[in-house]
Design a protein around this motif. Sequence first.
Motif, PDB file in Angstrom:
ATOM      1  N   TYR A  55       2.735  -7.877  38.728  1.00  0.00           N
ATOM      2  CA  TYR A  55       2.449  -8.021  37.514  1.00  0.00           C
ATOM      3  C   TYR A  55       2.127  -6.605  36.821  1.00  0.00           C
ATOM      4  O   TYR A  55       1.026  -6.261  36.619  1.00  0.00           O
ATOM      5  CB  TYR A  55       1.355  -9.106  37.229  1.00  0.00           C
ATOM      6  N   PRO A  56       3.263  -6.028  36.340  1.00  0.00           N
ATOM      7  CA  PRO A  56       2.923  -4.533  35.930  1.00  0.00           C
ATOM      8  C   PRO A  56       1.762  -4.553  34.697  1.00  0.00           C
ATOM      9  O   PRO A  56       1.403  -3.599  34.673  1.00  0.00           O
ATOM     10  CB  PRO A  56       4.318  -4.161  35.527  1.00  0.00           C
ATOM     11  N   GLU A  57       2.181  -5.484  33.793  1.00  0.00           N
ATOM     12  CA  GLU A  57       1.302  -5.535  32.576  1.00  0.00           C
ATOM     13  C   GLU A  57      -0.117  -5.474  33.031  1.00  0.00           C
ATOM     14  O   GLU A  57      -0.981  -5.089  32.141  1.00  0.00           O
ATOM     15  CB  GLU A  57       1.708  -6.458  31.684  1.00  0.00           C
ATOM     16  N   HIS A  58      -0.645  -6.008  34.266  1.00  0.00           N
ATOM     17  CA  HIS A  58      -1.979  -6.242  34.591  1.00  0.00           C
ATOM     18  C   HIS A  58      -2.100  -5.370  35.522  1.00  0.00           C
ATOM     19  O   HIS A  58      -3.430  -5.356  35.835  1.00  0.00           O
ATOM     20  CB  HIS A  58      -2.269  -7.554  35.075  1.00  0.00           C
ATOM     21  N   GLY A  59      -1.279  -4.686  36.038  1.00  0.00           N
ATOM     22  CA  GLY A  59      -1.529  -3.597  37.162  1.00  0.00           C
ATOM     23  C   GLY A  59      -2.071  -4.537  38.368  1.00  0.00           C
ATOM     24  O   GLY A  59      -3.002  -3.808  39.201  1.00  0.00           O
ATOM     25  N   GLN A 111      -0.949   2.930  42.235  1.00  0.00           N
ATOM     26  CA  GLN A 111      -0.092   3.144  41.076  1.00  0.00           C
ATOM     27  C   GLN A 111       0.119   4.765  40.728  1.00  0.00           C
ATOM     28  O   GLN A 111      -0.920   5.479  41.020  1.00  0.00           O
ATOM     29  CB  GLN A 111      -0.825   2.409  39.979  1.00  0.00           C
ATOM     30  N   TYR A 145      -5.760  -5.500  42.534  1.00  0.00           N
ATOM     31  CA  TYR A 145      -5.386  -4.623  41.449  1.00  0.00           C
ATOM     32  C   TYR A 145      -5.229  -3.329  41.870  1.00  0.00           C
ATOM     33  O   TYR A 145      -5.353  -2.855  43.098  1.00  0.00           O
ATOM     34  CB  TYR A 145      -6.991  -4.826  40.611  1.00  0.00           C
TER      35      TYR A 145
END
Length: 607
Positions: free
Chosen positions: A374-378, A308, A276
């Motif tokens: 997986y950008p939607e889950h970071g 991020q 993550y």
Amino acid sequence: MSKTFKLAILRGRDTASQGLIPEAAFQSTVMAGPDSVLAYWTDNTRGYLNFDAQLFPWVDVAYSASDVDFPNGQLARGTQATRIFEATKAANGVTLDGFDGFMIFGLPGLPLSYPNPKAAEPGQPVSVQINFDGGSSDGLNGKPFCVLPVMNSDHTFMCHELGHVLGFGHSYGVWNNGADWDGPVNGWMQFQVYGDPYDIMSSGTFGNRVDPAQTTYFGTPTFAGSNVSGWPVQPSMNRGPAPAASHMHLWDAASVPAGAIRHLQLTGNTQTVRIYAASSNLAPRLVVIHPDNEDAEGRGRAYIDYRQAVGWDQGLDLEGADLARQGVVAHTLADTPDEGVRSWYRGRIVVPLRTDSDLKIAGTPLTVRVTDVYPEHGTVEIEISQGDARGIDLDRTHHDTIVSGSDLTWMGTPCGDQIVQGTWVTESHYTFQAVTYGFGGEGAPDSAAPTLTWTVAGVEVVGTGPLQVPSAAGITTVVCTLSAGTEQLIVDTRGGDAVSGPVVADISSEGVSLSATSSIDAAGSYTGFRPYDLNKLDSCMRKYAISVDLKAHELLIPPGPDPYRERWKDELNSVRLDHIIDVVGSANPERAATLKDMAKLRYGGGQ
């Protein structure tokens, strides 16, 4: 569990005419605001570091020529600290004993004019401007301290210097000019200290190399915070980035929660881990790879995390040439010339992925590769190996746009949606991303990148613009765009043009060449429903299936954006829907009849 640091905050004014900073502004900027200097360190240690801070009133101090370090043209930080320390003790009747460190503000801290001791010499001015030296050191009442001239200190500098008071050293990485204080005066010098674009302890350089005789590059991971009314430094002071997790772990292993770390031993096998973002509270968010026979100081230990562009890292770039890009970042612990073991930046793999998807971690036999994002889950998925395998993948995304329609028939679904059948002229839009591995180099920003060339239907793409390619109708024009920022190829076809052919990405580096192939397959026109009308039909059929306790999503393959060119899916879905109708028909004939009518619309069939 937490670590308490007892901090004394001292404040000295060196110019009597200078107005004092209002207490609310000082508190918001330094102590109690959500993005204050103290909040920076409590946030980034997830509350592990707890400040027991005592703020002392402003005192007035005066400096004389005997305080000035004339050869260096400055008032040394130690001199300022001592004067403000002694004045605070005298004004408050305290000893200032028992503190772990001191944070000292000098106001305004702007240059002062003093008589020049060399004024009698030829060519010397009568007076000289003396600067206030800012920074950190040891030995104030036996404790570490930092001196911050207010008018020359932004938020990043204050956080950096407080980091030294807490016990953080400098970080290292790419060759840069950050420690060359006189710049080109005596010829540019370069160092690896200050060379980490992902660590506050490389402030305020973050790997900048500005020597015109060298390849220039820069790291700017900071962002502009909100102005604080009453704070004299305007506009907004730069903030961020977060400290590197490797540096925090080196400083105090307990500052990174044990549950957030995935520890791996160095093996000959490829190991896959999903991590993550470092800014999240989910785990794992840090991979630590231990070498064989690791010593007590951790030499050779490698750290991998995903930085991020959010929170204290929101200054990271998503595009461009900046070293401080959002991505998977590698650090190691290694010796420095004169400071012992420190945190070293070893490179990054930018996210979203570009051509280069892996990195050789200098000082180790390791290669890290990003295999999925997986950008939607970071989260990102990474592979860690000791191999040198090379390869290239070619990813394609595609959508069609309807330019015009004719012979239109307007219909409706049992759910009340309006749908249209007709003959449609379309133009197609493709994006191709070549993703390589085994060409990652060692993270040096000036290392030669692999050469990437593209061909479309056998014709090489050179620059951006129209490209003449063969098609069934002869020679057809497509428009190609080579994106310098994303390293992507974008291919657009014109409305009504049917074009098909291979799209090939060729990569070459150090005498090795590889290629990968995808395709364009623009239909130009078709007869049927608009793609979004098919979605309406699917949604309605799903509602009817659910109403009779059937799970339609287990029987139907969801259509893509271009189902008229995916006949095998349509045929398979038609057969599956026949099964639904048979099941429904025995118990609910009315629903079965409705589903059958929709199947005829959707697939042109249905029993």
